[in-house]
Design a protein around this motif. Structure first.
Motif, PDB file in Angstrom:
ATOM      1  N   ARG A 107      24.918  35.184  49.629  1.00 32.75           N
ATOM      2  CA  ARG A 107      26.328  35.492  49.455  1.00 32.75           C
ATOM      3  C   ARG A 107      26.860  36.477  50.489  1.00 32.75           C
ATOM      4  NH1 ARG A 107      29.510  33.208  46.033  1.00 32.75           N
ATOM      5  NH2 ARG A 107      28.579  32.413  44.174  1.00 32.75           N
TER       6      ARG A 107
ATOM      7  N   ARG B 104      38.741  31.070  55.369  1.00 38.83           N
ATOM      8  CA  ARG B 104      39.433  31.346  54.111  1.00 38.83           C
ATOM      9  C   ARG B 104      39.350  32.846  53.877  1.00 38.83           C
ATOM     10  NH1 ARG B 104      36.171  29.135  49.681  1.00 38.83           N
ATOM     11  NH2 ARG B 104      34.517  29.195  51.197  1.00 38.83           N
TER      12      ARG B 104
ATOM     13  N   GLU C 271      38.341  31.311  34.773  1.00 40.51           N
ATOM     14  CA  GLU C 271      39.167  32.496  35.025  1.00 40.51           C
ATOM     15  C   GLU C 271      38.904  33.537  33.953  1.00 40.51           C
ATOM     16  OE1 GLU C 271      43.254  31.307  34.921  1.00 40.51           O
ATOM     17  OE2 GLU C 271      43.138  30.647  32.848  1.00 40.51           O
ATOM     18  N   GLU C 272      39.170  34.765  34.313  1.00 40.50           N
ATOM     19  CA  GLU C 272      39.019  35.820  33.319  1.00 40.50           C
ATOM     20  C   GLU C 272      40.272  35.835  32.459  1.00 40.50           C
ATOM     21  OE1 GLU C 272      38.266  39.766  34.880  1.00 40.50           O
ATOM     22  OE2 GLU C 272      38.690  40.579  32.894  1.00 40.50           O
TER      23      GLU C 272
ATOM     24  N   TYR D 277      41.949  42.041  36.708  1.00 36.50           N
ATOM     25  CA  TYR D 277      41.070  41.554  37.763  1.00 36.50           C
ATOM     26  C   TYR D 277      41.356  40.078  37.954  1.00 36.50           C
ATOM     27  CZ  TYR D 277      36.979  40.331  40.443  1.00 36.50           C
ATOM     28  OH  TYR D 277      36.158  39.881  41.428  1.00 36.50           O
TER      29      TYR D 277
ATOM     30  N   ASP E 260      25.947  35.440  38.954  1.00 37.79           N
ATOM     31  CA  ASP E 260      25.936  34.833  40.283  1.00 37.79           C
ATOM     32  C   ASP E 260      26.742  33.528  40.256  1.00 37.79           C
ATOM     33  OD1 ASP E 260      24.891  34.677  43.015  1.00 37.79           O
ATOM     34  OD2 ASP E 260      23.836  32.910  42.271  1.00 37.79           O
TER      35      ASP E 260
ATOM     36  N   PHE F 126      30.487  44.582  46.303  1.00 38.63           N
ATOM     37  CA  PHE F 126      31.503  43.727  45.674  1.00 38.63           C
ATOM     38  C   PHE F 126      30.996  43.183  44.343  1.00 38.63           C
ATOM     39  CE2 PHE F 126      33.356  39.515  44.984  1.00 38.63           C
ATOM     40  CZ  PHE F 126      34.700  39.846  44.957  1.00 38.63           C
ATOM     41  N   PHE F 127      29.763  42.684  44.354  1.00 39.14           N
ATOM     42  CA  PHE F 127      29.176  42.102  43.146  1.00 39.14           C
ATOM     43  C   PHE F 127      28.935  43.207  42.118  1.00 39.14           C
ATOM     44  CE2 PHE F 127      25.609  40.690  40.541  1.00 39.14           C
ATOM     45  CZ  PHE F 127      25.984  39.391  40.221  1.00 39.14           C
TER      46      PHE F 127
ATOM     47  N   ARG G  18      34.021  41.358  29.195  1.00 34.81           N
ATOM     48  CA  ARG G  18      35.152  40.623  29.770  1.00 34.81           C
ATOM     49  C   ARG G  18      35.022  39.174  29.313  1.00 34.81           C
ATOM     50  NH1 ARG G  18      35.497  42.807  35.992  1.00 34.81           N
ATOM     51  NH2 ARG G  18      36.625  44.694  35.540  1.00 34.81           N
TER      52      ARG G  18
ATOM     53  N   GLN H  38      41.946  33.336  46.597  1.00 36.36           N
ATOM     54  CA  GLN H  38      41.450  32.572  47.736  1.00 36.36           C
ATOM     55  C   GLN H  38      42.670  32.099  48.519  1.00 36.36           C
ATOM     56  OE1 GLN H  38      37.978  29.503  48.399  1.00 36.36           O
ATOM     57  NE2 GLN H  38      39.342  28.792  46.836  1.00 36.36           N
TER      58      GLN H  38
ATOM     59  N   GLN I  39      42.396  43.848  41.989  1.00 34.66           N
ATOM     60  CA  GLN I  39      41.951  44.606  40.827  1.00 34.66           C
ATOM     61  C   GLN I  39      42.899  45.765  40.549  1.00 34.66           C
ATOM     62  OE1 GLN I  39      37.871  45.743  41.183  1.00 34.66           O
ATOM     63  NE2 GLN I  39      37.649  45.917  38.985  1.00 34.66           N
TER      64      GLN I  39
ATOM     65  N   GLN J 132      30.540  34.171  39.510  1.00 39.56           N
ATOM     66  CA  GLN J 132      31.228  34.607  40.733  1.00 39.56           C
ATOM     67  C   GLN J 132      31.692  33.380  41.530  1.00 39.56           C
ATOM     68  OE1 GLN J 132      28.640  36.375  43.642  1.00 39.56           O
ATOM     69  NE2 GLN J 132      30.258  37.601  44.550  1.00 39.56           N
TER      70      GLN J 132
ATOM     71  N   ARG K  90      46.039  32.953  39.652  1.00 40.66           N
ATOM     72  CA  ARG K  90      46.315  32.512  38.274  1.00 40.66           C
ATOM     73  C   ARG K  90      47.325  31.371  38.263  1.00 40.66           C
ATOM     74  NH1 ARG K  90      45.690  37.866  34.600  1.00 40.66           N
ATOM     75  NH2 ARG K  90      43.555  38.160  35.185  1.00 40.66           N
TER      76      ARG K  90
ATOM     77  N   VAL L  76      38.786  35.315  50.978  1.00 42.15           N
ATOM     78  CA  VAL L  76      38.346  35.277  49.589  1.00 42.15           C
ATOM     79  C   VAL L  76      38.139  36.712  49.104  1.00 42.15           C
ATOM     80  CG1 VAL L  76      36.529  34.498  48.030  1.00 42.15           C
ATOM     81  CG2 VAL L  76      37.225  33.045  49.916  1.00 42.15           C
TER      82      VAL L  76
ATOM     83  N   LEU M  78      34.518  31.594  39.622  1.00 43.44           N
ATOM     84  CA  LEU M  78      35.791  32.328  39.736  1.00 43.44           C
ATOM     85  C   LEU M  78      36.410  32.107  41.113  1.00 43.44           C
ATOM     86  CD1 LEU M  78      34.665  35.655  38.026  1.00 43.44           C
ATOM     87  CD2 LEU M  78      36.567  34.263  37.250  1.00 43.44           C
ATOM     88  N   GLU M  79      35.550  32.101  42.143  1.00 45.39           N
ATOM     89  CA  GLU M  79      36.049  31.885  43.513  1.00 45.39           C
ATOM     90  C   GLU M  79      36.692  30.514  43.656  1.00 45.39           C
ATOM     91  OE1 GLU M  79      32.792  32.484  46.191  1.00 45.39           O
ATOM     92  OE2 GLU M  79      32.824  34.651  45.904  1.00 45.39           O
TER      93      GLU M  79
ATOM     94  N   ARG N  25      32.095  44.424  40.448  1.00 40.71           N
ATOM     95  CA  ARG N  25      32.718  43.408  39.611  1.00 40.71           C
ATOM     96  C   ARG N  25      31.919  43.133  38.343  1.00 40.71           C
ATOM     97  NH1 ARG N  25      34.365  40.875  36.443  1.00 40.71           N
ATOM     98  NH2 ARG N  25      35.575  38.950  36.378  1.00 40.71           N
TER      99      ARG N  25
ATOM    100  N   THR O  98      40.473  36.796  40.975  1.00 36.54           N
ATOM    101  CA  THR O  98      40.004  36.400  42.300  1.00 36.54           C
ATOM    102  C   THR O  98      41.138  35.710  43.045  1.00 36.54           C
ATOM    103  OG1 THR O  98      39.150  34.392  41.370  1.00 36.54           O
ATOM    104  CG2 THR O  98      37.584  36.166  41.734  1.00 36.54           C
TER     105      THR O  98
END
Lengths: 204, 126
Positions: free
Chosen positions: A56, A178, B65-66, A196, B53, A16-17, B87, A200, A184, B56, A110, A180, B59-60, A20, A198
């Motif tokens: 993480r 949650r 935000e991007e 992209y 790190d 995932f990391f 980005r 939650q 994408q 991330q 967003r 999370v 953003l969570e 991204r 995120t």
């Protein structure tokens, strides 16, 4: 040579990391290797690798469960005469129940409300996404190719000409789990497409 | 209604620097690293691993935000030959409130420390 090693270090990060941020980190490596020093970048990369897997990715839970099982075996050897309990029982208890994904997940994307509805019918997962588009209209679309494994879920959603994937996982918390993850885009269909973001969401 | 920012505040030094770097304008990852080094006069250097790190995490929590492609295209710093791997990130309205809460907390700490140093100033023997 060092760039290839750094690329390998990035490849060792959780998927995932890596997906991204991997490209961005490699770009920064290209830009700053000369000024920051390769050693500093590798040290930072190794620290990031440890943090990502230990803190993480939840690997620490398996490590603690494994250590707990091992301790149990050792304690049994010292204090109890008889068969020692096996360690794998403790380790498998940390895997989430896939049925926990069923239901309605409400969150925001967003700053706009979004809702995922997931249900398992027999062996097949079905679902819908409800969200508010930038013009304020409420939209819905079916979720496709839903795959649930352990505490992770992957799915695809197509809205108009936008094709997107969602990858997420359950994160336990004091007020319940949650969901999370990240939404994408898989194709550059238009400028308004979510490239992209995120997401939650909380179980409603 | 008062927001509960307790899970985020106090901020770690890395996050405080990142949010401060993004407070003025949107930036890409390398831009954040350069701004952090500039604002700390080279005393705090953020590596890409530490940066992403923390990004991330931010953003969570919707603190950062991007930027959408259209918004990033409007950025005067972004040229046509910009590396596509870049980005851009920016503070959200919530992120701005988090940073303001941290600044207020730090101001309180500094005020308290100054007061203590003044009242507990040991008298020098004459």
């Amino acid at each position: 040579m060092t760039r290839a090693l750094y690329q390998f270090l990035l490849w060792l990060h959780p998927p995932f990391f890596r997906q991204r941020f991997g490209e961005e980190m490699l770009w920064i490596y290209d830009e700053s290797a000369a000024t920051h020093g390769v050693l500093a970048l590798f040290t930072d990369g190794l620290a990031s690798l440890a943090r990502q897997w230990v803190m993480r990715a939840g690997t620490w839970k398996l490590a603690v469960a494994g250590a707990g099982g091992l301790l149990e075996i050792l304690m049994a050897g010292f204090f109890v005469m008889g068969p020692a309990p096996t360690a794998h029982v403790a380790a498998t208890q940390s895997i989430e129940d896939p049925a926990q994904f069923s239901g309605t997940w409400k969150g925001s994307l967003r700053s706009r409300p979004i809702e995922l509805v997931l249900a398992k019918e027999g062996t097949v997962w079905r679902g819908e996404i409800h969200f508010q588009s930038p013009d304020g209209a409420l939209r819905s679309a079916p979720l496709e190719d839903i795959r649930v494994a352990g505490d992770s879920v992957h799915l695809r959603v197509q809205v108009d000409d936008s094709d997107m994937t969602f990858s997420g996982k359950l994160v336990p918390g004091t007020l319940g789990s949650r969901l999370v993850g990240a939404l994408q885009a898989t194709a550059d269909a238009s400028d308004d497409l979510i490239s992209y973001s995120t997401l939650q969401a909380f179980h409603a | 209604m008062r927001e509960d920012l307790s899970p985020l505040v106090p901020l770690s030094p890395a996050i405080l620097h990142i949010l401060t770097a993004l407070a003025g304008e949107e930036r890409h990852g390398y831009g954040i690293m350069q701004e952090v080094a500039r604002q700390s006069e080279g005393q705090y250097k953020l590596g890409p691993g530490t940066l992403y790190d923390n990004l991330q995490k931010l953003l969570e929590h919707a603190v950062v935000e991007e930027c959408s492609r259209r918004s990033a295209a409007d950025n005067p710093r972004r040229s046509a030959g910009d590396d596509p791997r870049r980005r851009y990130y920016r503070l959200t309205a919530f992120g701005r409130r988090v940073l303001l809460a941290e600044v207020a907390r730090l101001e309180g700490v500094v005020r308290h420390a100054r007061l203590r140093l003044q009242t507990n100033n040991p008298r020098r023997a004459s």
